[in-house]
Design a protein around this motif. Sequence first.
Motif, PDB file in Angstrom:
ATOM      1  N   SER A 147       0.839  -1.207   0.000  1.00  0.00           N
ATOM      2  CA  SER A 147       0.000   0.000   0.000  1.00  0.00           C
ATOM      3  C   SER A 147       0.869   1.250   0.000  1.00  0.00           C
ATOM      4  O   SER A 147       0.588   2.221  -0.706  1.00  0.00           O
ATOM      5  N   GLU A 193      -1.861   6.586   2.570  1.00  0.00           N
ATOM      6  CA  GLU A 193      -1.819   5.465   3.529  1.00  0.00           C
ATOM      7  C   GLU A 193      -2.929   5.584   4.573  1.00  0.00           C
ATOM      8  O   GLU A 193      -3.483   4.573   5.014  1.00  0.00           O
ATOM      9  N   HIS A 197      -4.854   2.468   5.498  1.00  0.00           N
ATOM     10  CA  HIS A 197      -4.543   1.868   6.814  1.00  0.00           C
ATOM     11  C   HIS A 197      -5.391   2.370   7.963  1.00  0.00           C
ATOM     12  O   HIS A 197      -5.339   1.809   9.043  1.00  0.00           O
ATOM     13  N   ASP A 204       6.056   2.847   6.746  1.00  0.00           N
ATOM     14  CA  ASP A 204       6.091   2.160   5.447  1.00  0.00           C
ATOM     15  C   ASP A 204       6.333   3.146   4.305  1.00  0.00           C
ATOM     16  O   ASP A 204       7.173   2.903   3.431  1.00  0.00           O
ATOM     17  N   THR A 243      -4.234  -4.712   6.771  1.00  0.00           N
ATOM     18  CA  THR A 243      -3.496  -3.963   7.796  1.00  0.00           C
ATOM     19  C   THR A 243      -4.433  -3.082   8.633  1.00  0.00           C
ATOM     20  O   THR A 243      -4.281  -3.002   9.856  1.00  0.00           O
TER      21      THR A 243
END
Length: 387
Positions: A147, A193, A197, A204, A243
Amino acid sequence: MEVRARAPGKIILAGEHAVVHGCTAVAASIDLYTYTSLRFPTPSDNDDTLKLQLKDIGLEFSWPVVRIKELLPEMDSHAISSPSSCSFEAIKAIAALVEEQNIPEANIGLASGVSAFLWLYTSIHGYKPAKAIVTSELPLGAGLGSSAAFCVALSAALLAVSDFVKLEFSHQGWQIFGDSELELVNKWAFEGEKIIHGKPSGIDNTVSTYGNMIKFKSGELTCIKTNMPLKMLITNTKVGRNTKALVASVSERTMRHSNAMSSVFNAVDSISNELATIIQSPVSDDLAITEKEEKLGELMEMNQGLLQCMGVSHASIETVIRTTLKYKLSTKLTGAGGGGCVLTLLPTLLSGAVVDKVIAELESCGFQCFIAGIGGRGLEISFSGSS
Ligand SMILES: Nc1ncnc2c1ncn2[C@@H]1O[C@H](COP(=O)(O)OP(=O)(O)OP(=O)(O)O)[C@@H](O)[C@H]1O
Ligand SMILES: C[C@@](O)(CCO)CC(=O)[O-]
Ligand SMILES: [Mg+2]
């Protein structure tokens, strides 16, 4: 003119999940990349759509630009230099635009990636027609930062054709951004993200942007320099996970058992710091390397135990741990856990025959094993065609 960006995936050596709660983690980029290319139609093409093609998955999405304008409020172009979070209204509008695409049920996990695409595209590039093509060498949703690599590569390609970035369009091959541009890419990728997420720590997207090996805590990164030959076997359990759900489940456990979980997180913080110190200290001979590898293996086992305490291990991960333990090898999950990928430290003096045996045994369980280069390049950009 076509702009291409590529961004690497990552492994987390220590500290996943705890890093979301302000603790230290150690991560390294791997030499598997996600590629994004952007092509812009000429007026004679008469094409007024924004397209996203996910090549390896065989899916293509398309929105008339007028439809996007109708649902999403126009962005202020100055906002490009100060990345902003997707508002509740924008999330709702994007959800409607994604729903209209009728993503097949089997690929429904892609909806969050497509939403991040729409947010990043319209925020950075506005409402101009284009075709974005994405390919990836990373397994999607398996703990290797797919991602983040997607958000970094996309943000970078979009910024590369904006007025905020000055690059040499005629330059052949991959080129790198300057420091301030990397910082901007990283900030936009972090916003992407967030859509995928929910509550990312930022580790990341940061390691995908900058590459190398990094120590990360509360949004701050420190580059780790090492001359230790670090070799990891990556095993993909092929158990799907997400995630966002795993991060949320750790937060819920933290609310239920705040004292116990804060001790768990503190222990992880110490493990990450010790691991970083070992990796950074100079190595002189084989004995020194073996001693360090033993300590690293032990720290990985301790970190895995604490990840199990957080509730993010999985039966498939435990199978990999048991299998590798027969060969006295240390294993921990990497990324969000719950399935996905697992790391096994391969000591320098371990014979190739043993590595082959471990791989054969793991693959006989239906897992997929590979060894990736660790700590290489971060984000890169290339141009082709006339401007
Ligand atoms: N190449 C891609 N094209 C489109 N969407 C992608 C791509 N890569 C990732 N995504 C989006 O990201 C989601 C997977 O993200 P997720 O954070 O769950 O896993 P991961 O990033 O691979 O693992 P981790 O976050 O543990 O490192 C996919 O379901 C999809 O929505
Ligand atoms: C699980 C997590 O710690 C790492 C995912 O690669 C989430 C994050 O830091 O954003
Ligand atoms: Mg991810």
